[in-house]
Design a protein around this motif. Sequence first.
Motif, short mmCIF file in Angstrom:
data_model
loop_
_atom_site.label_atom_id
_atom_site.label_comp_id
_atom_site.label_asym_id
_atom_site.label_seq_id
_atom_site.Cartn_x
_atom_site.Cartn_y
_atom_site.Cartn_z
N SER A 122 -17.99 38.68 40.83
CA SER A 122 -17.11 39.14 42.74
C SER A 122 -16.88 37.73 43.11
CB SER A 122 -18.45 39.06 44.05
OG SER A 122 -19.33 38.69 43.80
N PHE A 123 -17.14 35.96 41.96
CA PHE A 123 -17.15 35.27 42.93
C PHE A 123 -15.50 34.50 41.58
CE2 PHE A 123 -21.82 34.81 44.11
CZ PHE A 123 -21.44 34.63 44.88
N ASP A 124 -14.91 33.88 41.78
CA ASP A 124 -13.64 33.53 41.19
C ASP A 124 -14.24 33.03 39.52
OD1 ASP A 124 -11.52 32.62 40.08
OD2 ASP A 124 -10.65 30.88 41.56
N LEU A 125 -13.66 33.54 38.63
CA LEU A 125 -13.93 33.70 37.53
C LEU A 125 -13.50 34.03 36.23
CD1 LEU A 125 -17.29 32.91 35.70
CD2 LEU A 125 -17.00 35.50 35.71
N ARG A 126 -12.98 33.10 35.79
CA ARG A 126 -12.15 33.28 34.56
C ARG A 126 -11.97 35.05 34.02
NH1 ARG A 126 -10.89 28.01 30.20
NH2 ARG A 126 -8.77 29.69 30.13
N PHE A 127 -11.08 35.75 33.30
CA PHE A 127 -11.31 36.54 33.00
C PHE A 127 -12.43 37.55 33.54
CE2 PHE A 127 -10.48 33.54 29.36
CZ PHE A 127 -9.93 33.66 29.01
N ARG A 128 -12.45 38.02 34.15
CA ARG A 128 -13.16 38.35 35.46
C ARG A 128 -12.46 40.11 35.26
NH1 ARG A 128 -13.31 36.96 42.08
NH2 ARG A 128 -10.90 37.38 42.00
N ASN A 129 -11.91 39.98 34.79
CA ASN A 129 -10.77 41.67 35.57
C ASN A 129 -11.06 42.70 33.91
OD1 ASN A 129 -9.68 41.50 38.20
ND2 ASN A 129 -7.93 40.43 37.03
N LEU A 130 -11.20 40.96 32.32
CA LEU A 130 -11.67 42.12 32.06
C LEU A 130 -12.81 42.55 31.41
CD1 LEU A 130 -10.96 41.88 28.76
CD2 LEU A 130 -11.18 39.75 28.35
N PHE A 131 -13.71 41.34 31.95
CA PHE A 131 -15.80 42.05 32.26
C PHE A 131 -15.50 42.99 32.80
CE2 PHE A 131 -15.76 37.01 31.29
CZ PHE A 131 -15.79 37.19 30.41
N LYS A 132 -15.05 43.18 34.30
CA LYS A 132 -14.98 44.44 34.57
C LYS A 132 -14.83 45.59 33.94
CE LYS A 132 -13.58 42.18 38.88
NZ LYS A 132 -12.85 42.39 40.21
N GLY A 133 -13.07 45.64 33.18
CA GLY A 133 -13.01 46.84 32.33
C GLY A 133 -13.91 46.88 31.05
N ILE A 134 -14.68 46.05 30.69
CA ILE A 134 -15.94 46.24 29.57
C ILE A 134 -16.79 46.87 30.10
CG2 ILE A 134 -17.35 45.11 28.14
CD1 ILE A 134 -14.90 42.76 27.42
N LEU A 135 -17.38 45.95 31.25
CA LEU A 135 -18.32 47.16 31.94
C LEU A 135 -18.35 48.24 32.07
CD1 LEU A 135 -19.27 44.10 33.69
CD2 LEU A 135 -20.58 44.87 32.16
N PHE A 136 -17.30 48.49 32.88
CA PHE A 136 -16.96 50.24 33.21
C PHE A 136 -15.91 50.52 32.36
CE2 PHE A 136 -14.97 53.27 36.32
CZ PHE A 136 -15.11 53.69 36.72
N PHE A 137 -16.16 50.79 31.37
CA PHE A 137 -15.29 51.74 30.39
C PHE A 137 -16.13 52.02 29.93
CE2 PHE A 137 -14.51 51.84 25.70
CZ PHE A 137 -13.63 53.05 25.70
N PRO A 138 -18.02 52.46 29.69
CA PRO A 138 -18.50 53.02 28.89
C PRO A 138 -18.99 54.15 29.53
CG PRO A 138 -19.44 51.62 28.79
CD PRO A 138 -18.45 50.93 29.30
#
Length: 318
Positions: free
Chosen positions: A122-138
């Motif tokens: 939720s904070f400003d972090l590099r590649f956070r959208n990529l990590f969001k997709g990885i976590l939600f994909f399963p």
Amino acid sequence: MTETTHTAPAKVPRTAAPARARVPDGGRPGGSLLRRLTPWLFLAVPLALLITFTYVPVGNMIYYSFTDWDGVSPDRRFTGVGNYEQLFTRPELFRVFFVSLYYLAASAVQIAIALYFATVLSFDLRFRNLFKGILFFPYLINGVAIGFVFLYFFQDGGTLDSVLSWFGAGSDHAWLGDPQSANTSLAGVSVWRFTGLNFVLFLGAIQSVPGELYEAAQLDGATRWQQFRHIIAPSIRPVLSLSVILAISGSLSVFEIPYIMTGGATGTTTFVIQTVKLAFQFNKTGLASAAAVVLLLIILLITWIQRRLVPDEKVDLV
């Protein structure tokens, strides 16, 4: 010469057309009735589907639970509460609830993991959208496909054993061969699959918090932990309560992953798998319906207790 003067003809005032009086809907025949029926007309189709595919099957299930119906024959002999007495007096029918404890522990783990990643991303972090997709994909993958994938993952000499051998920790242990390791492995699969759902719920709740609160906290020198404790945690309390309800009900009604991977063998039979086998393998639809009613009542009771212990409170942080 005489000067002639021309006078303009006098304008005749135009009479305004009488204003047409607006008649309220109630003045028209049936206008008030139509206004009252309009919301129900919009709700007619959803209510028809809800009643047809939810309440009618539940009513039939309750009725079947008082019979000895085998699911095929047209004869349904009324047995009263005999199915419920059999369900509570036969320990092997009720012992399968202990398997749900593995999934309940897994639910606590997945809530903790989802809450951690939702807070970090939720904070400003590099590649956070990529990590969001990885976590939600399963969570987007079909449960049957996940069961077959992890069936090869846990088999002897499979993916897990190969990865462990790279680190010199190879083992010939049959991960799905005994009840403890099998239930632990299956619960781990559920953590991998459903963490994304809790992650999205927590992330949406955290992002709904006004940004001014974080800015004020940073100006006051609050650390990330203090921001989580005093801003994030109180704001997501309703969503956290919802996640706990979903975790408890889900751990009691686990079906597809253990059914695909083990079929309920090696002590991995859940209450739902046992209910399905009673209905379709042993042709005891009446007893299976009683088991389904008991499961429904247990989930409703736990949900009611949880809502009483942790009531929804309006969070006002601003």
